[in-house]
Design an enzyme around this catalytic site. Sequence first.
Site, PDB file in Angstrom:
ATOM      1  N   ARG A  60      57.541  17.890  35.257  1.00 38.89           N
ATOM      2  CA  ARG A  60      57.522  18.532  36.578  1.00 38.89           C
ATOM      3  C   ARG A  60      57.259  20.028  36.425  1.00 38.89           C
ATOM      4  O   ARG A  60      56.717  20.668  37.322  1.00 38.89           O
ATOM      5  CB  ARG A  60      58.839  18.285  37.339  1.00 38.89           C
ATOM      6  CG  ARG A  60      58.938  19.114  38.611  1.00 38.89           C
ATOM      7  CD  ARG A  60      59.855  18.543  39.683  1.00 38.89           C
ATOM      8  NE  ARG A  60      61.129  18.067  39.215  1.00 38.89           N
ATOM      9  CZ  ARG A  60      62.163  18.840  38.839  1.00 38.89           C
ATOM     10  NH1 ARG A  60      62.069  20.153  38.881  1.00 38.89           N
ATOM     11  NH2 ARG A  60      63.270  18.298  38.412  1.00 38.89           N
ATOM     12  N   TYR A 113      41.207  26.013  57.077  1.00 35.94           N
ATOM     13  CA  TYR A 113      41.292  24.556  56.931  1.00 35.94           C
ATOM     14  C   TYR A 113      42.361  24.015  57.889  1.00 35.94           C
ATOM     15  O   TYR A 113      43.396  24.661  58.096  1.00 35.94           O
ATOM     16  CB  TYR A 113      41.645  24.252  55.473  1.00 35.94           C
ATOM     17  CG  TYR A 113      41.870  22.794  55.184  1.00 35.94           C
ATOM     18  CD1 TYR A 113      40.788  21.911  55.127  1.00 35.94           C
ATOM     19  CD2 TYR A 113      43.146  22.300  54.973  1.00 35.94           C
ATOM     20  CE1 TYR A 113      41.001  20.573  54.861  1.00 35.94           C
ATOM     21  CE2 TYR A 113      43.357  20.960  54.709  1.00 35.94           C
ATOM     22  CZ  TYR A 113      42.275  20.098  54.654  1.00 35.94           C
ATOM     23  OH  TYR A 113      42.491  18.766  54.395  1.00 35.94           O
ATOM     24  N   ASP A 185      41.517  31.452  49.787  1.00 32.86           N
ATOM     25  CA  ASP A 185      41.160  30.051  49.504  1.00 32.86           C
ATOM     26  C   ASP A 185      39.685  30.028  49.113  1.00 32.86           C
ATOM     27  O   ASP A 185      38.807  30.297  49.931  1.00 32.86           O
ATOM     28  CB  ASP A 185      41.430  29.202  50.757  1.00 32.86           C
ATOM     29  CG  ASP A 185      41.158  27.710  50.535  1.00 32.86           C
ATOM     30  OD1 ASP A 185      40.353  27.373  49.651  1.00 32.86           O
ATOM     31  OD2 ASP A 185      41.748  26.885  51.275  1.00 32.86           O
ATOM     32  N   LYS A 210      38.190  18.984  45.713  1.00 25.95           N
ATOM     33  CA  LYS A 210      36.824  19.108  46.196  1.00 25.95           C
ATOM     34  C   LYS A 210      35.875  19.416  45.029  1.00 25.95           C
ATOM     35  O   LYS A 210      35.663  18.562  44.203  1.00 25.95           O
ATOM     36  CB  LYS A 210      36.757  20.170  47.295  1.00 25.95           C
ATOM     37  CG  LYS A 210      37.884  20.053  48.342  1.00 25.95           C
ATOM     38  CD  LYS A 210      37.762  18.822  49.218  1.00 25.95           C
ATOM     39  CE  LYS A 210      38.974  18.586  50.116  1.00 25.95           C
ATOM     40  NZ  LYS A 210      39.421  19.735  50.889  1.00 25.95           N
TER      41      LYS A 210
HETATM   42  C1  LIG Z   1      40.562  20.141  51.458  1.00 25.13           C
HETATM   43  C2  LIG Z   1      40.900  21.570  51.609  1.00 25.13           C
HETATM   44  C3  LIG Z   1      42.230  22.012  51.488  1.00 25.13           C
HETATM   45  C4  LIG Z   1      43.375  21.047  51.247  1.00 25.13           C
HETATM   46  O1  LIG Z   1      43.287  20.434  49.991  1.00 25.13           O
HETATM   47  P1  LIG Z   1      43.916  18.984  49.652  1.00 25.13           P
HETATM   48  O2  LIG Z   1      43.619  18.839  48.203  1.00 25.13           O
HETATM   49  O3  LIG Z   1      43.242  17.976  50.519  1.00 25.13           O
HETATM   50  O4  LIG Z   1      45.377  19.070  49.954  1.00 25.13           O
HETATM   51  C5  LIG Z   1      42.468  23.365  51.609  1.00 25.13           C
HETATM   52  N1  LIG Z   1      41.481  24.255  51.854  1.00 25.13           N
HETATM   53  C6  LIG Z   1      40.200  23.858  51.991  1.00 25.13           C
HETATM   54  C7  LIG Z   1      39.150  24.875  52.249  1.00 25.13           C
HETATM   55  C8  LIG Z   1      39.867  22.510  51.885  1.00 25.13           C
HETATM   56  O5  LIG Z   1      38.596  22.129  52.030  1.00 25.13           O
END
Ligand SMILES: *Cc1c(COP(=O)(O)O)cnc(C)c1O
Length: 392
Positions: A60, A113, A185, A210
């Site tokens: 963890r 997001y 982000d 992604k």
């Molecule tokens: C998909 C996404 C998230 C969230 O990520 P998860 O892995 O689905 O929790 C956050 N920011 C952006 C820009 C995203 O495309």
Amino acid sequence: MPNQGQPGSGTQAVWAGEGKNGWWGATQVPVVHSVAFGYTDVDVWQDAALGRIPGHIYSRNTNPTVFAFEEKVRLMEGAEASTSFASGMAAISNILFTLLSPGDRIVSVKDTYGGTNKLFQEFLPRFQIKVELCDTADHEKIEAAIAKGCQVLYLETPTNPTLKVIDIARLAKAAHQVGAIVVADNTFATPINQNPLALGADLVLHSATKYLGGHADALGGIVCGSKELVARIYHYREITGAALDPMAAYLLLRGMKTLHLRIRQQNESAMRIAQFLATHPQVSHVFYPGLDSHPHHEVARRQMRGFGGMLSFMLKGGFNAVRTFLPRLRYAHLAANLGAVETIAGPPVTTSHVECTPEERAAMGIPEGLIRYSVGIEDTEDLIADLQQALP
Ligand SMILES: *Cc1c(COP(=O)(O)O)cnc(C)c1O
């Protein structure tokens, strides 16, 4: 041209975080599923547990496979430290709940997001954290909101799903004047196209689900930044428990080895597809920061090395046209995901902003008839032909 100092991002994608002398000479990082790590000497065990010497204790907290993934992203983002999470949303929530306390104020934008927006609207206010969400493109407004004082400035650029571009360097400067921590982000851009830390951000995060993984088969999240900030976030995650699974870390690591090749292809295809769509009579608008006509094209040119593989567009026939167009696509999964080797398409209504009400989407400036198109690594000509036959 020989590379004297830092290796290039392609070399890093392949080698960073992966030693040459791994376990039993394995050339690939093994998946260490073990939850705990044993010691034969109590003093050595204690030194490792207290962080005086390197060594894993419990998965963890840290795990060798997960650590290799954290190192690869850290080096590609040019950061001192990194720590990973079970998903992108786990990364975002852990960062925000580490940095913010009751009475604090966070400034961000309307176009983040969908899940992040939910945190801002629903969860942070429950802890008496004040959230100010500004119009995404309005830098003066954002600067004015920052100047009123805040603990965190949270940015996402390019944004989801209308591909607005925010000037990170400009807003980071404003945030630092009031002592705020700048979080960015970088999921859409990836470290191949943009490095927010080099532009002045204090923390950069990814939904590794992604582009980093790139194969739509593993969830993960990561944050990179200074040792001091990342240690605070790591401590919160170690206690709240949203750790990345070693098998997911392995898949993400494997995916990352081709990150530079995928992004190069996706940058190129997205540009050509955006140009094709922009001239199509049935398309009313194309959102892509690489187009000269994009209102933030100049900022994008300044802070990005490539414009990315995400674009969105609107059909003249509105949502009804979207409903017939999407199932006609041969080379696109209609799914709530992006950044994979396959092209993925869908309306924000069922994907990034499914959590929001129609009123919330309208307030965020997301048209109900929008199509988000995540360009895969298929041949560009095939994707253009596919769009051509599917368009009305
Ligand atoms: C998909 C996404 C998230 C969230 O990520 P998860 O892995 O689905 O929790 C956050 N920011 C952006 C820009 C995203 O495309």
